[in-house]
Design a protein around this motif. Structure first.
Motif, PDB file in Angstrom:
ATOM      1  N   CYS A  51      27.954  59.241  31.319  1.00  0.00           N
ATOM      2  CA  CYS A  51      26.875  60.239  31.479  1.00  0.00           C
ATOM      3  C   CYS A  51      26.483  60.364  32.955  1.00  0.00           C
ATOM      4  N   ARG A  52      27.446  60.214  33.824  1.00  0.00           N
ATOM      5  CA  ARG A  52      27.225  60.340  35.270  1.00  0.00           C
ATOM      6  C   ARG A  52      28.161  61.400  35.828  1.00  0.00           C
ATOM      7  N   LYS A  53      27.747  62.017  36.919  1.00  0.00           N
ATOM      8  CA  LYS A  53      28.548  63.061  37.567  1.00  0.00           C
ATOM      9  C   LYS A  53      29.563  62.458  38.527  1.00  0.00           C
ATOM     10  N   ARG A  54      30.535  63.282  38.895  1.00  0.00           N
ATOM     11  CA  ARG A  54      31.655  62.886  39.748  1.00  0.00           C
ATOM     12  C   ARG A  54      31.190  62.209  41.039  1.00  0.00           C
ATOM     13  N   ASP A  55      30.244  62.824  41.753  1.00  0.00           N
ATOM     14  CA  ASP A  55      29.781  62.266  43.025  1.00  0.00           C
ATOM     15  C   ASP A  55      29.190  60.869  42.851  1.00  0.00           C
ATOM     16  N   TRP A  56      28.407  60.679  41.804  1.00  0.00           N
ATOM     17  CA  TRP A  56      27.806  59.370  41.544  1.00  0.00           C
ATOM     18  C   TRP A  56      28.891  58.339  41.250  1.00  0.00           C
ATOM     19  N   LEU A  57      29.857  58.710  40.426  1.00  0.00           N
ATOM     20  CA  LEU A  57      30.938  57.791  40.077  1.00  0.00           C
ATOM     21  C   LEU A  57      31.741  57.379  41.301  1.00  0.00           C
ATOM     22  N   LEU A  58      32.026  58.337  42.167  1.00  0.00           N
ATOM     23  CA  LEU A  58      32.776  58.027  43.383  1.00  0.00           C
ATOM     24  C   LEU A  58      31.993  57.071  44.272  1.00  0.00           C
ATOM     25  N   GLU A  59      30.719  57.379  44.484  1.00  0.00           N
ATOM     26  CA  GLU A  59      29.902  56.571  45.392  1.00  0.00           C
ATOM     27  C   GLU A  59      29.607  55.177  44.840  1.00  0.00           C
ATOM     28  N   HIS A  60      29.244  55.101  43.583  1.00  0.00           N
ATOM     29  CA  HIS A  60      28.759  53.838  43.027  1.00  0.00           C
ATOM     30  C   HIS A  60      29.824  52.968  42.366  1.00  0.00           C
ATOM     31  N   ILE A  61      30.955  53.553  42.007  1.00  0.00           N
ATOM     32  CA  ILE A  61      31.977  52.762  41.321  1.00  0.00           C
ATOM     33  C   ILE A  61      33.332  52.861  42.019  1.00  0.00           C
ATOM     34  N   LEU A  62      33.949  54.024  41.963  1.00  0.00           N
ATOM     35  CA  LEU A  62      35.352  54.164  42.357  1.00  0.00           C
ATOM     36  C   LEU A  62      35.611  53.868  43.833  1.00  0.00           C
ATOM     37  N   LEU A  63      34.711  54.286  44.719  1.00  0.00           N
ATOM     38  CA  LEU A  63      34.901  54.066  46.154  1.00  0.00           C
ATOM     39  C   LEU A  63      33.923  53.048  46.733  1.00  0.00           C
ATOM     40  N   ASN A  64      33.210  52.367  45.879  1.00  0.00           N
ATOM     41  CA  ASN A  64      32.238  51.360  46.298  1.00  0.00           C
ATOM     42  C   ASN A  64      32.984  50.125  46.820  1.00  0.00           C
ATOM     43  N   PRO A  65      32.762  49.733  48.079  1.00  0.00           N
ATOM     44  CA  PRO A  65      33.462  48.562  48.650  1.00  0.00           C
ATOM     45  C   PRO A  65      33.249  47.280  47.841  1.00  0.00           C
ATOM     46  N   ASN A  66      32.118  47.151  47.169  1.00  0.00           N
ATOM     47  CA  ASN A  66      31.844  45.952  46.363  1.00  0.00           C
ATOM     48  C   ASN A  66      32.810  45.818  45.181  1.00  0.00           C
ATOM     49  N   TYR A  67      33.384  46.923  44.734  1.00  0.00           N
ATOM     50  CA  TYR A  67      34.268  46.916  43.572  1.00  0.00           C
ATOM     51  C   TYR A  67      35.715  47.264  43.939  1.00  0.00           C
ATOM     52  N   LYS A  68      36.028  47.240  45.214  1.00  0.00           N
ATOM     53  CA  LYS A  68      37.341  47.679  45.686  1.00  0.00           C
ATOM     54  C   LYS A  68      38.498  46.954  44.980  1.00  0.00           C
ATOM     55  N   GLU A  69      38.430  45.647  44.912  1.00  0.00           N
ATOM     56  CA  GLU A  69      39.520  44.875  44.311  1.00  0.00           C
ATOM     57  C   GLU A  69      39.645  45.154  42.814  1.00  0.00           C
ATOM     58  N   GLU A  70      38.508  45.260  42.138  1.00  0.00           N
ATOM     59  CA  GLU A  70      38.544  45.560  40.704  1.00  0.00           C
ATOM     60  C   GLU A  70      39.113  46.958  40.459  1.00  0.00           C
ATOM     61  N   MET A  71      38.739  47.911  41.299  1.00  0.00           N
ATOM     62  CA  MET A  71      39.209  49.286  41.119  1.00  0.00           C
ATOM     63  C   MET A  71      40.705  49.410  41.384  1.00  0.00           C
ATOM     64  N   LYS A  72      41.258  48.534  42.241  1.00  0.00           N
ATOM     65  CA  LYS A  72      42.708  48.532  42.462  1.00  0.00           C
ATOM     66  C   LYS A  72      43.452  48.208  41.173  1.00  0.00           C
ATOM     67  N   LEU A  73      42.858  47.369  40.340  1.00  0.00           N
ATOM     68  CA  LEU A  73      43.479  46.967  39.088  1.00  0.00           C
ATOM     69  C   LEU A  73      43.235  47.963  37.957  1.00  0.00           C
ATOM     70  N   ILE A  74      42.109  48.667  38.036  1.00  0.00           N
ATOM     71  CA  ILE A  74      41.692  49.543  36.940  1.00  0.00           C
ATOM     72  C   ILE A  74      42.140  50.989  37.146  1.00  0.00           C
ATOM     73  N   THR A  75      42.217  51.447  38.408  1.00  0.00           N
ATOM     74  CA  THR A  75      42.525  52.851  38.687  1.00  0.00           C
ATOM     75  C   THR A  75      43.810  52.983  39.500  1.00  0.00           C
ATOM     76  N   ASN A  76      44.245  54.220  39.648  1.00  0.00           N
ATOM     77  CA  ASN A  76      45.412  54.485  40.495  1.00  0.00           C
ATOM     78  C   ASN A  76      44.995  54.783  41.935  1.00  0.00           C
ATOM     79  N   GLY A  77      43.695  54.683  42.229  1.00  0.00           N
ATOM     80  CA  GLY A  77      43.204  54.953  43.580  1.00  0.00           C
ATOM     81  C   GLY A  77      43.390  56.400  44.002  1.00  0.00           C
ATOM     82  N   ARG A  78      43.499  57.253  43.017  1.00  0.00           N
ATOM     83  CA  ARG A  78      43.714  58.695  43.200  1.00  0.00           C
ATOM     84  C   ARG A  78      45.082  58.988  43.820  1.00  0.00           C
ATOM     85  N   ASP A  79      45.996  58.084  43.638  1.00  0.00           N
ATOM     86  CA  ASP A  79      47.372  58.298  44.110  1.00  0.00           C
ATOM     87  C   ASP A  79      47.959  59.488  43.353  1.00  0.00           C
TER      88      ASP A  79
END
Length: 117
Positions: A51-79
């Motif tokens: 229930c969050r918008k694209r900008d919020w997801l990018l800032e708080h989860i997908l591109l958040n430096p605190n979650y960088k390592e976890e996101m490498k495992l969970i996402t394709n990094g927008r490859d």
């Protein structure tokens, strides 16, 4: 005036209520397991799940430096130009970080004792 005639049923079916409940539960669980999480999510699906918008997801989860390592495992990094996300792993991540992600930055509210909560 209509008269209603009662007739004997032609066919009677007896059901085992416990067995019927188990069958319904199993069928519903199979449907939910198949459709609830999904194998891969795109950003639109993540918006729906959180229930969050694209900008919020990018800032708080997908591109958040605190979650960088976890996101490498969970996402394709927008490859390849499109976000692809492992649904089951992202669900675990969202559950794990629920309170942290949904904490308001502007939550400096005082309680009755004057303490900040």
């Amino acid at each position: 005036m209509k008269t209603i005639q009662k007739t004997n049923p032609i066919l009677q079916i007896k059901l085992d209520e416990v067995l019927l409940r188990e069958m319904i539960f199993d069928a519903a669980k199979a449907i939910l397991d198949k459709h609830e999480i999904g194998c891969w999510w795109d950003l639109k699906r993540l918006e729906i799940e959180t229930c969050r918008k694209r900008d919020w997801l990018l800032e708080h989860i997908l591109l958040n430096p605190n979650y960088k390592e976890e996101m490498k495992l969970i996402t394709n990094g927008r490859d390849g130009g499109r976000w692809m996300i492992r649904g089951s792993e992202m669900k675990v991540f969202l559950d794990k970080h629920f309170h942290q992600l949904n904490r308001s930055k502007h939550r400096n509210v005082s309680n009755k004792k004057g303490e900040t909560v």
